[in-house]
Scaffold this motif. Sequence first.
Motif, short mmCIF file in Angstrom:
data_model
loop_
_atom_site.label_atom_id
_atom_site.label_comp_id
_atom_site.label_asym_id
_atom_site.label_seq_id
_atom_site.Cartn_x
_atom_site.Cartn_y
_atom_site.Cartn_z
N SER A 155 -13.09 -9.66 0.95
CA SER A 155 -13.24 -9.05 -0.37
C SER A 155 -12.24 -7.91 -0.58
O SER A 155 -11.74 -7.31 0.38
CB SER A 155 -14.67 -8.52 -0.57
OG SER A 155 -14.90 -7.41 0.26
N LYS A 156 -11.95 -7.65 -1.84
CA LYS A 156 -11.06 -6.55 -2.23
C LYS A 156 -11.76 -5.74 -3.29
O LYS A 156 -12.29 -6.29 -4.25
CB LYS A 156 -9.74 -7.10 -2.75
CG LYS A 156 -8.93 -7.83 -1.69
CD LYS A 156 -7.63 -8.36 -2.25
CE LYS A 156 -6.88 -9.11 -1.16
NZ LYS A 156 -5.62 -9.66 -1.63
N GLU A 157 -11.77 -4.43 -3.10
CA GLU A 157 -12.42 -3.52 -4.03
C GLU A 157 -11.46 -2.41 -4.42
O GLU A 157 -10.57 -2.05 -3.64
CB GLU A 157 -13.68 -2.90 -3.40
CG GLU A 157 -14.74 -3.89 -2.98
CD GLU A 157 -15.44 -4.57 -4.13
OE1 GLU A 157 -15.42 -4.02 -5.25
OE2 GLU A 157 -16.00 -5.65 -3.92
N THR A 158 -11.67 -1.85 -5.60
CA THR A 158 -10.92 -0.68 -6.03
C THR A 158 -11.92 0.45 -6.27
O THR A 158 -12.93 0.25 -6.94
CB THR A 158 -10.15 -0.98 -7.33
OG1 THR A 158 -9.25 -2.07 -7.09
CG2 THR A 158 -9.36 0.23 -7.78
N LEU A 159 -11.64 1.60 -5.69
CA LEU A 159 -12.51 2.77 -5.84
C LEU A 159 -11.72 3.89 -6.49
O LEU A 159 -10.58 4.16 -6.10
CB LEU A 159 -13.04 3.23 -4.47
CG LEU A 159 -14.02 2.29 -3.78
CD1 LEU A 159 -13.29 1.29 -2.91
CD2 LEU A 159 -14.99 3.09 -2.95
N LYS A 160 -12.34 4.54 -7.45
CA LYS A 160 -11.69 5.63 -8.17
C LYS A 160 -12.30 6.96 -7.74
O LYS A 160 -13.31 7.00 -7.03
CB LYS A 160 -11.86 5.43 -9.67
CG LYS A 160 -11.17 4.16 -10.18
CD LYS A 160 -11.30 4.04 -11.69
CE LYS A 160 -10.67 2.76 -12.19
NZ LYS A 160 -9.24 2.76 -12.15
N THR A 161 -11.68 8.05 -8.16
CA THR A 161 -12.17 9.39 -7.84
C THR A 161 -13.68 9.47 -8.10
O THR A 161 -14.14 9.09 -9.17
CB THR A 161 -11.43 10.45 -8.68
OG1 THR A 161 -10.03 10.35 -8.39
CG2 THR A 161 -11.93 11.85 -8.37
N GLY A 162 -14.41 9.93 -7.09
CA GLY A 162 -15.86 10.06 -7.19
C GLY A 162 -16.63 8.87 -6.64
O GLY A 162 -17.82 8.97 -6.40
N ASP A 163 -15.96 7.73 -6.43
CA ASP A 163 -16.61 6.55 -5.85
C ASP A 163 -16.72 6.72 -4.34
O ASP A 163 -15.96 7.47 -3.72
CB ASP A 163 -15.81 5.28 -6.13
CG ASP A 163 -15.81 4.87 -7.60
OD1 ASP A 163 -16.63 5.39 -8.37
OD2 ASP A 163 -14.96 4.02 -7.96
N SER A 164 -17.67 6.00 -3.73
CA SER A 164 -17.81 6.02 -2.29
C SER A 164 -18.16 4.62 -1.79
O SER A 164 -18.58 3.76 -2.57
CB SER A 164 -18.89 7.02 -1.85
OG SER A 164 -20.17 6.62 -2.30
N VAL A 165 -17.98 4.42 -0.50
CA VAL A 165 -18.31 3.15 0.13
C VAL A 165 -18.78 3.43 1.55
O VAL A 165 -18.30 4.36 2.21
CB VAL A 165 -17.10 2.17 0.12
CG1 VAL A 165 -15.91 2.73 0.88
CG2 VAL A 165 -17.49 0.81 0.67
N TYR A 166 -19.73 2.65 2.02
CA TYR A 166 -20.26 2.75 3.38
C TYR A 166 -20.24 1.33 3.93
O TYR A 166 -20.75 0.41 3.30
CB TYR A 166 -21.70 3.28 3.31
CG TYR A 166 -22.32 3.66 4.62
CD1 TYR A 166 -22.55 2.72 5.63
CD2 TYR A 166 -22.72 4.96 4.87
CE1 TYR A 166 -23.13 3.06 6.83
CE2 TYR A 166 -23.32 5.32 6.06
CZ TYR A 166 -23.51 4.38 7.04
OH TYR A 166 -24.10 4.73 8.23
N TYR A 167 -19.63 1.13 5.10
CA TYR A 167 -19.52 -0.23 5.62
C TYR A 167 -19.54 -0.26 7.15
O TYR A 167 -19.32 0.76 7.80
CB TYR A 167 -18.26 -0.93 5.10
CG TYR A 167 -16.96 -0.19 5.33
CD1 TYR A 167 -16.27 -0.30 6.53
CD2 TYR A 167 -16.40 0.58 4.32
CE1 TYR A 167 -15.06 0.35 6.73
CE2 TYR A 167 -15.20 1.24 4.51
CZ TYR A 167 -14.53 1.11 5.72
OH TYR A 167 -13.34 1.76 5.90
#
Length: 193
Positions: A155-167
Motif C-alpha cells: 500500500s501507498k499512503e500520503t500523510l499531511k501535516t498533523g496526520d499520524s500513522v502507527y504500524y
Amino acid sequence: MATYTLGERIAELRKTYSISREVLSERSGVSSDLIAKIEDAGLIPDLAPLIKISRGLGVRLGTLLDDHEQLGPVICRAGNTIDTTRFKTGIPEGAAASGHHGMSFNALAADKTGRHMEPFIVTIQADAKQDKSAHEGEEFIFVMEGTLALEYGNSKETLKTGDSVYYDSIVPHKVFSADNNTVKILAVVYTPV
C-alpha cells in the motif's frame, strides 16, 4: 567520558563480548561486509540493519546510539534537537559534498537509561533515497511539517501535516517526501527487548 562513533561503539561491544564480525553477521543476519563498512569506513546504515546488529549483540538499539545515559527523566528543550543528531541516512550518491542531507535522525531521549522506545525528530530532505526496510517492533509517526509518502507492504499512503500513522515494522516500509519538499516528522521506534 569518551564519545564513540556508531562504528566504534559496535566494534567496542564486539570486543567486550568477544564476538567476531563473522559471528555477529551470523547472529544478526547482516553481512560481514556491511558490518566492516560501518566499523571501518563510518557508513551509517538505515534503522533495519542497526536493529539487527543490536539484537545480534544482545543490546538495545539505544546502546548503539547513546553517548551517555541518565536514570531520571530526560527533557529535550525546543530547538535543542539539532545537537542530538545520532545519524543520517538516505543520502543520494554524490550529494554529501553538495550539502544534501538525506534523512537526519535527531534523538529526543538519547540519555535515558533502559529505554525501549527511540523517539526522533527526523528531517527528510526532498532528495533522500532509501530502500524499504523491515525490522522487529512498531513505529509511530506524526507529520510535523510537509507531506509524507509512506510505502507499507503493497500500500501507498500520503500523510499531511498533523496526520499520524502507527504500524508494525516487520512489514517492509519506507517514508519519503511526497512532493519534493523537506518533511519533518516525529518518529517513535519501539523494538522488543
